[in-house]
Design an enzyme around this catalytic site. Structure first.
Site, mmCIF file in Angstrom:
data_model
loop_
_atom_site.group_PDB
_atom_site.id
_atom_site.type_symbol
_atom_site.label_atom_id
_atom_site.label_comp_id
_atom_site.label_asym_id
_atom_site.label_seq_id
_atom_site.Cartn_x
_atom_site.Cartn_y
_atom_site.Cartn_z
ATOM 1 N N ASP A 106 39.107 32.732 36.690
ATOM 2 C CA ASP A 106 39.367 32.197 38.023
ATOM 3 C C ASP A 106 40.414 31.090 37.889
ATOM 4 O O ASP A 106 41.467 31.310 37.305
ATOM 5 C CB ASP A 106 38.046 31.718 38.651
ATOM 6 C CG ASP A 106 38.187 31.232 40.083
ATOM 7 O OD1 ASP A 106 38.326 32.071 40.988
ATOM 8 O OD2 ASP A 106 38.161 29.997 40.294
ATOM 9 N N HIS A 308 34.029 39.461 40.911
ATOM 10 C CA HIS A 308 34.844 38.311 40.529
ATOM 11 C C HIS A 308 34.323 37.550 39.319
ATOM 12 O O HIS A 308 35.097 36.939 38.584
ATOM 13 C CB HIS A 308 34.958 37.352 41.721
ATOM 14 C CG HIS A 308 35.800 36.158 41.434
ATOM 15 N ND1 HIS A 308 37.131 36.257 41.069
ATOM 16 C CD2 HIS A 308 35.501 34.831 41.414
ATOM 17 C CE1 HIS A 308 37.620 35.038 40.874
ATOM 18 N NE2 HIS A 308 36.653 34.166 41.069
#
Length: 331
Positions: A106, A308
Site C-alpha cells: 500500500d 488489497h
C-alpha cells in the site's frame, strides 16, 4: 541491545531522521525492511517474520512516521515522500546496516519504490505489494481523482482537517473490521469495480460493510492488536496516516523531476486480482508499466481471489514469493 533469537519478535524504538520509530525485529543476516500501509502497523507483517528469519534474514518491520507506536510529527507537511524516504535511509543506518531489501505494501510501496530510485546504493532489491511503481513514484494528483470520482472519493475526503480523523476513531474496532473486510477479496468490493466514495450526507464508514463474520485470514485477536497499536496517540490515532494523503499533491510537485525515472534495482511486484487499487489497470498496461519502470523485474505475481491486504490475505504465497526473490538476490 543483543540480537534476538529466531523464536520471538523483539520490540524497541530507534531514532531516525529526527523521529522516534517503533520497530519489531527477528532473526540475523541480511536486512529485510518491511514497510506497511494505511491504516496498518508492523503487525501487518506478522506472518512473514518467522519464515524469513528462519531462512537467514534479519527481518525488521517499522511503524512508519505518524503510525501506531511511532512518533507523530504535528505539521502536515512533515509527511512527504521525501521525509519518508529519509526515515528509511536513516533507519537502515540506525540499525547498523549498510544496505537492505525493502518490501512495501500500500503506501509502503511508494516509499520503497522511491527509496530504491533515489538511493540504489542502499537498496539491494525492492518488492512492492499492491501499488506498482507509478510514473511519478506517487499517487495521481487530487484533481484527477476528483474529476473521476467526485468530492466524495476517499482521498479527497481525507483532505478535510479533523473529519476523517474523528470518524475513524469513533469506533476503532469497527474501523478495522470494516476496512479490512470491505477491501479484501472476501468483501463486497472484492471484484475491484468500485472505488471508496463517501455519499452525500454519509460518514466515511457508512459505505463500508460491517461483516457478519470476519474472513478466515483475520481474527478478533488481530483486530485487537491493531486497535492497541493505535491507542497511543489518543484523539490523533489516525491523523499521522491521514497526513500522508494530505501530501499527495505536494509529493507530485517535489518529485516532478523523477517523472518516468525507472527503478534500477532488482524488483518484485505482487498484487491480488481483486485489489481495487489496481483493478482499473488492464494486465497489458500493467505489464508495460512494469517493463518501463522496473526493468530489472524478477517477477510479476497476481494472486487469485486476493484483495488489497496482500500479505495478510495470502501469507504463504507472499512469503514464498519473497523468499524466491531473496534467493535470487543472493545468487
Amino acid at each position: 541491545m543483543t540480537k534476538q533469537a529466531y523464536g520471538r519478535i523483539a520490540h524497541r524504538h530507534v531514532e531516525a531522521n529526527g523521529v522516534r520509530l517503533h520497530v519489531a525485529e527477528q532473526g540475523e543476516g541480511p536486512l529485510v525492511l518491511l514497510l506497511h500501509g494505511f491504516p496498518e502497523s508492523w503487525y501487518s507483517w506478522r506472518h512473514q517474520f518467522a519464515p524469513l528469519a528462519e531462512a537467514g534474514y534479519r527481518v525488521v518491520a517499522v511503524d512508519q512516521r505518524g503510525y501506531a507506536r511511532s512518533e507523530q510529527p504535528e505539521r502536515v507537511d512533515a509527511y512527504t515522500l521525501l521525509h519518508l524516504v529519509g526515515d528509511v535511509t536513516a533507519l537502515i543506518r540506525a540499525l547498523g546496516e549498510e544496505r537492505a531489501v525493502l518490501v512495501g505494501h500500500d503506501w509502503g510501496a511508494p516509499v520503497a519504490w522511491t527509496t530504491a530510485t533515489l538511493r540504489p546504493d542502499l537498496v539491494r532489491g525492492v518488492a512492492g505489494l499492491s501499488v506498482p511503481p507509478l510514473p511519478t513514484l506517487g499517487l495521481p494528483p487530487l484533481e484527477q481523482a476528483r474529476e473521476r470520482f467526485g468530492d466524495g472519493f476517499y482521498q479527497i475526503y481525507f483532505q478535510r482537517p479533523g473529519v476523517a480523523d474523528a470518524e475513524l476513531l469513533r469506533d476503532p474496532h469497527a474501523t478495522f473490521r470494516r476496512l479490512f473486510h470491505t477491501g479484501s477479496g472476501d468483501g463486497p468490493r472484492g471484484e475491484g469495480s468500485q472505488a471508496w466514495v463517501v455519499g452525500e450526507g454519509q460518514t466515511l464508514l457508512d459505505g463500508l460493510v460491517e461483516p457478519e463474520k470476519l474472513p478466515d485470514w483475520l481474527s478478533e485477536a488481530d483486530i485487537e492488536a491493531f486497535v492497541a497499536d493505535y491507542a497511543e496517540h489518543g484523539e490523533r490515532a489516525f491523523t499521522g496516516g491521514l497526513n500522508w494523503y494530505r501530501n499527495i499533491d505536494r509529493n507530485n510537485e517535489l518529485l516532478a523531476g523523477l517523472h518516468g525515472l525507472p527503478v534500477e534495482v532488482p524488483a518484485l511486484y505482487v498484487k491480488g486480482d481483486r485489489d481495487m487499487v489496481t483493478s482499473q489497470i488492464p494486465e497489458e498496461a500493467m505489464h508495460l508499466l512494469l517493463q518501463h519502470l522496473a526493468p530489472r523485474l524478477h517477477r510479476h505475481l497476481t494472486l487469485p481471489g486476493v484483495g488489497h491486504w496482500t500479505q495478510q490475505e495470502s501469507p504463504a504465497e507472499v512469503t514464498a514469493a519473497l523468499l524466491d526473490f531473496l534467493r535470487h538476490l543472493d545468487g
